[in-house]
Design an enzyme around this catalytic site. Sequence first.
Site, PDB file in Angstrom:
ATOM      1  N   ASP A 155      17.021  19.011  -0.883  1.00  0.00           N
ATOM      2  CA  ASP A 155      15.589  18.851  -0.647  1.00  0.00           C
ATOM      3  C   ASP A 155      14.998  20.245  -0.471  1.00  0.00           C
ATOM      4  O   ASP A 155      15.722  21.234  -0.345  1.00  0.00           O
ATOM      5  CB  ASP A 155      15.332  17.999   0.606  1.00  0.00           C
ATOM      6  N   SER A 203       9.363   3.552 -10.421  1.00  0.00           N
ATOM      7  CA  SER A 203       8.578   2.794  -9.448  1.00  0.00           C
ATOM      8  C   SER A 203       7.912   1.584 -10.095  1.00  0.00           C
ATOM      9  O   SER A 203       7.648   1.574 -11.309  1.00  0.00           O
ATOM     10  CB  SER A 203       7.494   3.718  -8.882  1.00  0.00           C
ATOM     11  N   ASN A 204       7.604   0.611  -9.261  1.00  0.00           N
ATOM     12  CA  ASN A 204       6.814  -0.545  -9.718  1.00  0.00           C
ATOM     13  C   ASN A 204       5.480  -0.072 -10.322  1.00  0.00           C
ATOM     14  O   ASN A 204       4.905  -0.769 -11.157  1.00  0.00           O
ATOM     15  CB  ASN A 204       6.599  -1.536  -8.566  1.00  0.00           C
ATOM     16  N   HIS A 205       5.013   1.130  -9.924  1.00  0.00           N
ATOM     17  CA  HIS A 205       3.720   1.611 -10.407  1.00  0.00           C
ATOM     18  C   HIS A 205       3.756   2.074 -11.877  1.00  0.00           C
ATOM     19  O   HIS A 205       2.705   2.343 -12.455  1.00  0.00           O
ATOM     20  CB  HIS A 205       3.176   2.692  -9.480  1.00  0.00           C
ATOM     21  N   TYR A 213       0.628   8.968 -10.765  1.00  0.00           N
ATOM     22  CA  TYR A 213       1.977   8.818 -10.220  1.00  0.00           C
ATOM     23  C   TYR A 213       2.802   7.845 -11.089  1.00  0.00           C
ATOM     24  O   TYR A 213       3.938   8.157 -11.497  1.00  0.00           O
ATOM     25  CB  TYR A 213       1.860   8.317  -8.781  1.00  0.00           C
ATOM     26  N   ARG A 253       1.732  -8.261  -0.424  1.00  0.00           N
ATOM     27  CA  ARG A 253       2.180  -7.678  -1.694  1.00  0.00           C
ATOM     28  C   ARG A 253       3.662  -7.305  -1.624  1.00  0.00           C
ATOM     29  O   ARG A 253       4.435  -7.533  -2.555  1.00  0.00           O
ATOM     30  CB  ARG A 253       1.321  -6.448  -1.996  1.00  0.00           C
ATOM     31  N   LYS A 268       6.182   8.347 -13.655  1.00  0.00           N
ATOM     32  CA  LYS A 268       7.419   7.556 -13.633  1.00  0.00           C
ATOM     33  C   LYS A 268       7.755   7.045 -15.037  1.00  0.00           C
ATOM     34  O   LYS A 268       8.915   6.981 -15.413  1.00  0.00           O
ATOM     35  CB  LYS A 268       7.286   6.394 -12.636  1.00  0.00           C
TER      36      LYS A 268
HETATM   37  C1  15L Z   1       5.941   3.547  -4.470  1.00  0.00           C
HETATM   38  O1  15L Z   1       6.333   3.857  -5.586  1.00  0.00           O
HETATM   39  C2  15L Z   1       5.805   4.542  -3.390  1.00  0.00           C
HETATM   40  O2  15L Z   1       6.760   5.593  -3.493  1.00  0.00           O
HETATM   41  C3  15L Z   1       5.883   3.905  -2.012  1.00  0.00           C
HETATM   42  O3  15L Z   1       5.451   4.857  -1.075  1.00  0.00           O
HETATM   43  C4  15L Z   1       5.025   2.639  -1.939  1.00  0.00           C
HETATM   44  O4  15L Z   1       3.680   2.980  -2.094  1.00  0.00           O
HETATM   45  C5  15L Z   1       5.488   1.688  -3.011  1.00  0.00           C
HETATM   46  O5  15L Z   1       5.460   2.285  -4.285  1.00  0.00           O
HETATM   47  C6  15L Z   1       4.633   0.393  -3.054  1.00  0.00           C
HETATM   48  O6  15L Z   1       4.159   0.046  -4.135  1.00  0.00           O
HETATM   49  O7  15L Z   1       4.530  -0.261  -2.039  1.00  0.00           O
END
Ligand code: 15L
Length: 281
Positions: free
Chosen positions: A31, A108-110, A133, A171, A137
């Site tokens: 890190d 990530s889900n995002h 963000y 959620r 990903k």
């Molecule tokens: C993510 O990708 C984030 O890193 C985390 O901090 C949350 O925001 C999560 O998604 C989420 O969707 O709850």
Amino acid sequence: MKTVLMTGAAGSVGTFLRPELNTHYQLRLSDLKPMKKLAQGETFVPGDIARLGDMLRITKGVDAIVHLGGFAVEGPWDVILRANIVGCYNVFEAARRNGVKRVLFATSNHAAGFYRRDQKIDHRVYPKPDSRYGLSKVFGEQLGSLYADKYAMEVFCIRIGNAATLPADKRRLAIWVSPRDLGQLVRIGIDHPDIHFEIVYGVSGNQRSWYDNSNAQRLGYRPQDDAERYADEVLTKEKPAPDPLSELYQGGTFVSAELGGDPARKTPTVKKKAAARAKRK
Ligand code: 15L
């Protein structure tokens, strides 16, 4: 015992994962900030993922990399660019140059947050990022695909929902992942003998899940936890949604932040595009 490098090890996901992994692997934690409290089998190496030289140094001699480093929420473009685009490239490129084949990427889900909550999606849907963000990903996933196909690397992308000890809200009842379930999935990603390029969802066996996680199941994932156990408690504390769109889409408030368009507009299908082309002729 395999030596596994974990980038971004001081972050929240790294902190959850260390106890799930440090009895199975020699963990090389990395890190920007120094980490003082190390468990048995853990070592620390400082490193900035935005510097290729640092990544070349810390990836030397490891069997696998769990890449968690980067900016973990929506942020300004220069921050996302440095940490999540340049940083991710440096990790994959350093792995390639040092002959490290196996890379696990914490996506990530995002990356697919613009799917609606009434849609069930699997690992094959095309990405619909809900933020810079989320876009970063998608970049990481596609970089992994390139490095797998071009350089024969073995890339395992985990689209993490929300890694936490408990689900925080409605959620998260759909996307929560417990530390032990995420640990199980990461171990599959490190040890499964037959990985080329895979995308799986990093979620527990939640009854309310929006994901068809059959790809993870195919690779042996058997989640132990289900957010439903906490549903009554979570729902009694639930606050009204800040806006209707974050309630409608899987990405929640990442979707409605800075919104200027109309996400309800349907993406034209291939058929419609072909029809439009035919009309122009
Ligand atoms: C993510 O990708 C984030 O890193 C985390 O901090 C949350 O925001 C999560 O998604 C989420 O969707 O709850």
